[in-house]
Write a protein that holds these residues in place. Structure first.
Motif, PDB file in Angstrom:
ATOM      1  N   TYR A 119      22.081 -70.612 -16.348  1.00 47.14           N
ATOM      2  CA  TYR A 119      20.842 -70.376 -15.626  1.00 47.14           C
ATOM      3  C   TYR A 119      19.604 -70.834 -16.396  1.00 47.14           C
ATOM      4  O   TYR A 119      19.565 -70.797 -17.617  1.00 47.14           O
ATOM      5  CB  TYR A 119      20.679 -68.888 -15.315  1.00 47.14           C
ATOM      6  N   ASP A 120      18.607 -71.219 -15.624  1.00 44.58           N
ATOM      7  CA  ASP A 120      17.281 -71.432 -16.169  1.00 44.58           C
ATOM      8  C   ASP A 120      16.630 -70.056 -16.358  1.00 44.58           C
ATOM      9  O   ASP A 120      16.509 -69.291 -15.395  1.00 44.58           O
ATOM     10  CB  ASP A 120      16.455 -72.280 -15.206  1.00 44.58           C
ATOM     11  N   PRO A 121      16.190 -69.709 -17.567  1.00 50.98           N
ATOM     12  CA  PRO A 121      15.681 -68.346 -17.819  1.00 50.98           C
ATOM     13  C   PRO A 121      14.504 -67.962 -16.925  1.00 50.98           C
ATOM     14  O   PRO A 121      14.375 -66.806 -16.542  1.00 50.98           O
ATOM     15  CB  PRO A 121      15.274 -68.390 -19.299  1.00 50.98           C
ATOM     16  N   GLU A 122      13.628 -68.922 -16.564  1.00 48.57           N
ATOM     17  CA  GLU A 122      12.457 -68.598 -15.760  1.00 48.57           C
ATOM     18  C   GLU A 122      12.863 -68.115 -14.374  1.00 48.57           C
ATOM     19  O   GLU A 122      12.370 -67.099 -13.877  1.00 48.57           O
ATOM     20  CB  GLU A 122      11.544 -69.826 -15.640  1.00 48.57           C
ATOM     21  N   TYR A 123      13.791 -68.826 -13.759  1.00 45.13           N
ATOM     22  CA  TYR A 123      14.193 -68.451 -12.408  1.00 45.13           C
ATOM     23  C   TYR A 123      15.211 -67.316 -12.408  1.00 45.13           C
ATOM     24  O   TYR A 123      15.447 -66.689 -11.379  1.00 45.13           O
ATOM     25  CB  TYR A 123      14.739 -69.671 -11.672  1.00 45.13           C
ATOM     26  N   GLU A 124      15.798 -67.028 -13.554  1.00 47.43           N
ATOM     27  CA  GLU A 124      16.697 -65.880 -13.636  1.00 47.43           C
ATOM     28  C   GLU A 124      15.939 -64.588 -13.373  1.00 47.43           C
ATOM     29  O   GLU A 124      16.496 -63.617 -12.870  1.00 47.43           O
ATOM     30  CB  GLU A 124      17.380 -65.827 -14.994  1.00 47.43           C
ATOM     31  N   LYS A 125      14.641 -64.596 -13.677  1.00 42.54           N
ATOM     32  CA  LYS A 125      13.826 -63.415 -13.383  1.00 42.54           C
ATOM     33  C   LYS A 125      13.848 -63.097 -11.891  1.00 42.54           C
ATOM     34  O   LYS A 125      13.891 -61.938 -11.489  1.00 42.54           O
ATOM     35  CB  LYS A 125      12.384 -63.656 -13.835  1.00 42.54           C
ATOM     36  N   ILE A 126      13.790 -64.153 -11.063  1.00 39.58           N
ATOM     37  CA  ILE A 126      13.802 -63.938  -9.612  1.00 39.58           C
ATOM     38  C   ILE A 126      15.134 -63.347  -9.184  1.00 39.58           C
ATOM     39  O   ILE A 126      15.192 -62.409  -8.379  1.00 39.58           O
ATOM     40  CB  ILE A 126      13.539 -65.269  -8.872  1.00 39.58           C
ATOM     41  N   ALA A 127      16.231 -63.898  -9.713  1.00 41.23           N
ATOM     42  CA  ALA A 127      17.554 -63.403  -9.335  1.00 41.23           C
ATOM     43  C   ALA A 127      17.741 -61.954  -9.755  1.00 41.23           C
ATOM     44  O   ALA A 127      18.316 -61.149  -9.014  1.00 41.23           O
ATOM     45  CB  ALA A 127      18.637 -64.283  -9.962  1.00 41.23           C
ATOM     46  N   GLU A 128      17.272 -61.593 -10.948  1.00 41.78           N
ATOM     47  CA  GLU A 128      17.382 -60.210 -11.400  1.00 41.78           C
ATOM     48  C   GLU A 128      16.588 -59.280 -10.485  1.00 41.78           C
ATOM     49  O   GLU A 128      17.025 -58.174 -10.171  1.00 41.78           O
ATOM     50  CB  GLU A 128      16.880 -60.092 -12.845  1.00 41.78           C
ATOM     51  N   TRP A 129      15.394 -59.729 -10.063  1.00 44.44           N
ATOM     52  CA  TRP A 129      14.579 -58.933  -9.144  1.00 44.44           C
ATOM     53  C   TRP A 129      15.265 -58.795  -7.789  1.00 44.44           C
ATOM     54  O   TRP A 129      15.329 -57.684  -7.227  1.00 44.44           O
ATOM     55  CB  TRP A 129      13.215 -59.591  -8.992  1.00 44.44           C
ATOM     56  N   LEU A 130      15.814 -59.889  -7.266  1.00 43.43           N
ATOM     57  CA  LEU A 130      16.502 -59.829  -5.980  1.00 43.43           C
ATOM     58  C   LEU A 130      17.685 -58.868  -6.036  1.00 43.43           C
ATOM     59  O   LEU A 130      17.974 -58.153  -5.074  1.00 43.43           O
ATOM     60  CB  LEU A 130      16.987 -61.225  -5.573  1.00 43.43           C
ATOM     61  N   ALA A 131      18.375 -58.838  -7.176  1.00 43.35           N
ATOM     62  CA  ALA A 131      19.537 -57.971  -7.330  1.00 43.35           C
ATOM     63  C   ALA A 131      19.157 -56.531  -7.638  1.00 43.35           C
ATOM     64  O   ALA A 131      20.030 -55.662  -7.753  1.00 43.35           O
ATOM     65  CB  ALA A 131      20.449 -58.515  -8.433  1.00 43.35           C
TER      66      ALA A 131
END
Length: 507
Positions: A119-131
């Motif tokens: 994963y790209d760390p910047e966009y992983e923030k979005i995935a963590e929030w969605l989850a």
């Protein structure tokens, strides 16, 4: 959650699956999950013909496991959590997985689970929030409105790539690469398991200590299995068969025809008469004198013989005015594998993880920016748009060698997809399906059998059950002229596709 209404055989299968899950620390009745205490392998096979309620049972089990606190591993995004149990719902192909997703089951492909994303760390923030694992992030370049759209789509689909696309991003912005999975997972449900060969089965056993396989024993066995299916190894309490037909309340003439093939007294000629009688009663069954060339663009005509497939493809292309120098946007293709040397293992993983596995159905959108590249829409994939170095082979019935409108030095290989063998159609479904009856008549005349049943009946059963709403039984070897030109307006071609470039061979 409220459990689905189950028949007696479904309830027995549910109880047996619940027993296996309980042995591994998951209680469906009380709705809780403890940590797994052992790595002992537990495998169960659940079989049934089309309409027997396999998908209803699977969907109910997935809902119960989510209520018990299990996290669904989708392959779209996986963040390791301590002290959490997981479930993965798998299918052999993108098309088969998309059929489950359309019914609300968060399914992914076996390849997408075997290969894990980086994963790209910047966009992983979005995935963590969605989850639900972190507060709403602030990401440069994304507005609050874009994040709101992403959240709405994720709540509806549980798909991170789908949510990112709604926010104006692509899965390729988020997933920077793929690697083969090293660590095991937890519980796995596999649909369309009749398509599994021995190697795939053993790989799944290594990854999932608890494995439940759902499939249809009336389908065709994998071509390299000599008529054997994975279910042949199960017996006793390790095999539950669903016999009651649950979709009969829909009064489906297609299912009626499929199940009539189980009658030993029905031969090919009587069956074809039954198709004609069904067509007279119900417009969901059609007897046609010619193949519909417009329908072939998105729903391939299903044939038995490879020679028939090649002839129909040539007729389809000629009817649309395609020549031997190029492809037309909108032409359907089938991935025939990856022609990459072993040293380019990472590139192979990238392509396969994006859905370009053998048998994947794609639509040609146009040439890429570089010679030999094609822009493609991968049907059924969560993130369907790619641009890839391509080797496209268009076979001709009059010559041994195919012509190559695109011939990169290495990359993804494709065959034309306007006609497909019934074997390759397994796991897929289309709203409307054309079955080329002259091929089934040939199989009948040859008198061949598979696993104790006439081959023509197995072929007919698989072909017929690919149809969701309408079955077209084609009586003659003829092709109707198209009523409309090929195009791509029916496909979502935005945003711009990811470019996947196969490396050049070293001199």
């Amino acid at each position: 959650m409220s459990l689905p209404e189950l028949s007696e055989d479904q309830a027995e299968a549910w109880d047996r699956i619940a027993e296996i899950l309980s042995d591994s620390g998951v209680d469906l009745t009380e709705g809780w999950a403890a940590m797994r205490e052992d790595d002992e392998t537990r495998v169960l096979g659940v079989t049934g013909k089309a309409g027997s309620g396999k998908t209803l049972l699977l969907a109910g089990l997935v809902g119960a496991l989510r209520d018990a606190g299990l996290d669904v591993v989708s392959g779209d995004y996986e963040r390791k959590k301590r002290d959490r149990r997981t479930l993965a719902v798998l299918a052999p192909t993108n098309k088969a997985a998309s059929v489950l997703r359309a019914r609300g089951v968060p399914a992914t492909t076996i390849h997408r689970i075997i290969y894990t994303p980086v994963y790209d760390p910047e966009y992983e923030k979005i995935a963590e929030w969605l989850a639900g694992d972190r507060d709403r992030p602030s990401v440069e370049g994304l507005t609050d409105e874009a994040l709101d759209r992403a959240k709405r789509v994720y709540d509806e689909t549980s798909s991170v790539p789908g949510a990112l696309a709604a926010a104006g991003l692509r899965g390729s912005d988020f997933i920077t690469g793929w690697k083969r999975r090293d660590s095991p997972l937890d519980i796995g449900f596999v649909d369309e398991a009749s398509m599994l060969d021995d190697k795939q089965y053993e790989d799944l056993r290594e990854i999932f200590p608890t494995l439940v396989l759902f499939g249809d024993p009336a389908q065709l066995a994998p071509v390299n299995q000599s008529g054997r299916m994975v279910f042949d190894r199960f017996e006793g309490d390790d095999h539950k068969h669903l016999s009651r037909i649950h979709r009969q309340e829909a009064d489906s003439p297609i299912l009626d025809l499929a199940h009539a093939l189980g009658d030993d007294q029905i031969d090919f000629w009587r069956f074809e008469q039954m198709v004609e009688e069904a067509a007279q009663r119900d417009d969901r069954v059609v007897v046609a004198s010619r193949v519909d060339s417009d329908l072939m663009a998105r729903s391939p005509v299903l044939v038995w013989r490879n020679a028939t497939r090649v002839k129909l493809i040539r007729a389809f292309r000629q009817a649309h005015g395609a020549d031997n120098t190029h492809l037309l946007p909108g032409e359907p293709l089938i991935c025939d594998g990856l022609e990459l040397p072993l040293k380019h293992r990472k590139r192979r993983i990238d392509l396969e993880a994006r859905g370009l596995i053998k048998g994947a159905q794609v639509v040609y959108l146009g040439p890429g920016k570089k010679p030999g590249f094609s822009r493609l829409h991968v049907l059924g994939a969560p993130d369907p748009l790619v641009s890839v170095s391509s080797i496209v082979k268009i076979e001709d019935p009059d010559t041994e060698e195919p012509f190559l409108p695109f011939a990169a030095r290495m990359g993804a290989a494709f065959l034309h997809g306007a006609a497909v063998t019934i074997h390759k159609a397994q796991g897929s479904q289309w709203d409307e399906v054309q079955v080329f009856a002259p091929d089934l008549e040939v199989a009948n005349r040859m008198g061949r059998s598979e696993a104790g049943q006439p081959l023509w009946k197995r072929l007919a059963y698989v072909a017929i059950t690919r149809a969701v709403t309408r079955l077209v039984w084609v009586r003659r070897a003829a092709l109707a002229l198209p009523k409309a030109p090929l195009g791509t307006d029916d496909l979502d071609t935005v945003p711009a596709p990811l470019t996947l470039q196969a490396p050049e061979a070293e001199s």
